[in-house]
Design a protein around this motif. Structure first.
Motif, mmCIF file in Angstrom:
data_model
loop_
_atom_site.group_PDB
_atom_site.id
_atom_site.type_symbol
_atom_site.label_atom_id
_atom_site.label_comp_id
_atom_site.label_asym_id
_atom_site.label_seq_id
_atom_site.Cartn_x
_atom_site.Cartn_y
_atom_site.Cartn_z
ATOM 1 N N ILE A 133 17.474 56.050 -21.168
ATOM 2 C CA ILE A 133 17.140 54.987 -19.954
ATOM 3 C C ILE A 133 18.233 54.961 -19.193
ATOM 4 O O ILE A 133 18.159 54.987 -17.932
ATOM 5 C CB ILE A 133 16.480 53.739 -20.701
ATOM 6 N N LEU A 134 19.564 54.711 -19.828
ATOM 7 C CA LEU A 134 20.660 54.457 -19.019
ATOM 8 C C LEU A 134 21.219 55.748 -18.087
ATOM 9 O O LEU A 134 21.558 55.463 -17.006
ATOM 10 C CB LEU A 134 21.790 54.313 -19.825
ATOM 11 N N THR A 135 20.873 57.069 -18.691
ATOM 12 C CA THR A 135 20.858 58.098 -17.887
ATOM 13 C C THR A 135 20.143 58.372 -16.569
ATOM 14 O O THR A 135 20.564 58.458 -15.635
ATOM 15 C CB THR A 135 20.848 59.471 -18.949
ATOM 16 N N ALA A 136 18.767 57.938 -16.943
ATOM 17 C CA ALA A 136 17.875 57.603 -15.746
ATOM 18 C C ALA A 136 18.170 56.782 -14.861
ATOM 19 O O ALA A 136 18.135 57.125 -13.535
ATOM 20 C CB ALA A 136 16.440 57.195 -16.472
ATOM 21 N N ILE A 137 18.870 55.632 -15.055
ATOM 22 C CA ILE A 137 19.229 54.499 -14.233
ATOM 23 C C ILE A 137 20.489 55.225 -13.271
ATOM 24 O O ILE A 137 20.317 55.070 -12.205
ATOM 25 C CB ILE A 137 19.582 53.245 -14.928
ATOM 26 N N TYR A 138 21.360 55.697 -14.072
ATOM 27 C CA TYR A 138 22.634 56.199 -13.333
ATOM 28 C C TYR A 138 22.464 57.486 -12.527
ATOM 29 O O TYR A 138 22.947 57.442 -11.281
ATOM 30 C CB TYR A 138 23.878 56.666 -14.313
ATOM 31 N N GLU A 139 21.373 58.214 -12.941
ATOM 32 C CA GLU A 139 21.111 59.269 -12.051
ATOM 33 C C GLU A 139 19.704 59.159 -11.026
ATOM 34 O O GLU A 139 19.399 60.128 -10.505
ATOM 35 C CB GLU A 139 20.712 60.549 -12.939
ATOM 36 N N ARG A 140 19.228 57.924 -11.250
ATOM 37 C CA ARG A 140 18.192 57.560 -10.317
ATOM 38 C C ARG A 140 16.978 58.549 -10.690
ATOM 39 O O ARG A 140 16.624 59.234 -9.576
ATOM 40 C CB ARG A 140 18.393 57.631 -9.000
ATOM 41 N N TRP A 141 16.570 58.773 -11.823
ATOM 42 C CA TRP A 141 15.464 59.827 -12.158
ATOM 43 C C TRP A 141 14.107 59.400 -11.304
ATOM 44 O O TRP A 141 13.702 58.245 -11.242
ATOM 45 C CB TRP A 141 14.819 59.671 -13.433
ATOM 46 N N ASN A 142 13.504 60.606 -10.810
ATOM 47 C CA ASN A 142 12.364 60.190 -10.029
ATOM 48 C C ASN A 142 11.349 61.303 -10.501
ATOM 49 O O ASN A 142 11.397 62.315 -10.419
ATOM 50 C CB ASN A 142 12.323 60.369 -8.833
ATOM 51 N N GLU A 143 10.142 61.091 -11.034
ATOM 52 C CA GLU A 143 9.199 61.829 -11.574
ATOM 53 C C GLU A 143 9.759 62.980 -12.502
ATOM 54 O O GLU A 143 9.602 64.064 -12.534
ATOM 55 C CB GLU A 143 8.604 62.631 -10.265
ATOM 56 N N VAL A 144 10.653 62.311 -13.348
ATOM 57 C CA VAL A 144 11.084 63.318 -14.325
ATOM 58 C C VAL A 144 10.144 63.443 -15.793
ATOM 59 O O VAL A 144 9.910 62.292 -16.209
ATOM 60 C CB VAL A 144 12.480 62.638 -14.954
ATOM 61 N N THR A 145 9.744 64.765 -15.875
ATOM 62 C CA THR A 145 8.771 64.773 -17.110
ATOM 63 C C THR A 145 9.494 64.886 -18.454
ATOM 64 O O THR A 145 10.720 64.933 -18.576
ATOM 65 C CB THR A 145 8.009 66.100 -17.052
#
Length: 315
Positions: A133-145
């Motif tokens: 979750i934190l990685t997704a926030i910092y990297e601004r994940w979009n449509e990451v499967t």
């Protein structure tokens, strides 16, 4: 809608648009479209959210709509998490998940037309899921499967899938779908997102070791990390973080000091994960925030430094 409902319950249903302006407060007209469904002389209301609404608000709105119109109401939802669906069933809230499922307890109907993942109850979030979750926030994940997330974190697809299950269970507003795949989408407003998920996050610190000398490790934690992110001064001795998998390599047993008698050379925090972050010489900002004690956060200087850190590096 009509075709799916009729196919699911095996009965013909008449569905018509209806306008409740004047009978309902304006807020409900702005949040929902309404339809009347009738079958075998039974009428019931279908409320269709115009945009995504959180579970707490859905519950409140549903109660008020039924009370004000004196009519049974089913929520029509494009998609929902297993946690939200089970919560609505527990509360007896009728719903229709678009092309997937119908739950109309007032008709005695509970039909599944879609195979679902069985998600086991989660007592608390795992460190791996928190890291994702934190990685997704910092990297601004979009449509990451799931597959892409596994690649990003260098873990197996099975482990990544379990992380997605936990995110689904806690109904965090970052999980969506693209076609038949689950995807993580991080919204633009990170501050608002954090306010909704912080309650599920854990202090990453597992153990604290007070060491007799300064080991000069590469990643700062605690006040040392906050000093890296802001103008606040560090303690007399530095604090470092070390991932659980690496802690044995330091052979700390013979380096421990009794802080009641001696001042340590450094503090080592054993943590459940380490997130890659641009400022590589300090633990990531949100994990640092989670690791600070309530007493530390009450200090005005620390409170100001935390706010400055988050504004510059996260929000």
């Amino acid at each position: 809608m009509k075709e799916f409902i009729e196919k699911s319950i095996g009965m013909e249903v008449d569905i018509k648009d209806i306008d409740y302006n004047g009978r309902l407060p304006m807020i409900y007209s702005s949040l929902y479209d309404f339809k009347i469904a009738s079958m075998h002389n039974i009428e019931w209301l279908i409320a269709i959210p115009k945009e995504k609404i959180n579970l707490a608000q859905l519950r409140k709105n549903h109660r008020q709509i039924e009370k004000l119109l004196d009519m049974r109401c089913a929520l029509y939802i494009k998609n929902t998490s297993t946690y939200s669906k089970n919560a609505m069933i527990t509360d007896g809230i009728p719903f229709i998940v678009e092309d997937k499922e119908i739950y109309l307890p007032f008709l005695g109907i509970l039909l599944n037309s879609a195979r679902e993942r069985t998600i086991k109850p989660v007592q608390r979030i795992s460190f791996l899921t928190q890291k994702m979750i934190l990685t997704a926030i910092y990297e601004r994940w979009n449509e990451v499967t799931v597959t892409k997330a596994a690649e990003q974190l260098d873990i197996t697809k099975m482990s990544a899938s379990r992380c997605f299950d936990e995110i689904d269970f806690f109904d965090m507003p970052i999980l969506g779908t693209k076609g038949k795949s689950r995807v993580i989408n991080v919204p633009d407003d990170i501050k608002e997102l954090w306010s909704s998920i912080e309650v599920y996050m854990r202090n990453p610190v597992i153990n604290i070791f007070y060491i007799n000398d300064d080991l000069k490790l590469p990643v700062f934690g605690g006040m040392s990390a906050l000093a890296e992110y802001s103008m606040i001064s560090d303690n007399k001795y530095p604090t470092y973080v070390v991932a659980k998998k690496d802690i044995k390599d330091l052979a700390l047993k013979d380096r421990l000091v009794d802080i009641k008698k001696d001042e340590p050379g450094c503090i080592i925090q054993e943590v459940g994960y380490v997130v890659s972050f641009d400022k590589g010489d300090a633990i990531d900002p949100l994990s640092l925030l989670l690791s600070l004690s309530d007493d530390e956060k009450k200090d005005e200087r620390i409170e100001i430094s935390i706010r400055e850190m988050l504004e510059e590096y996260v929000w």
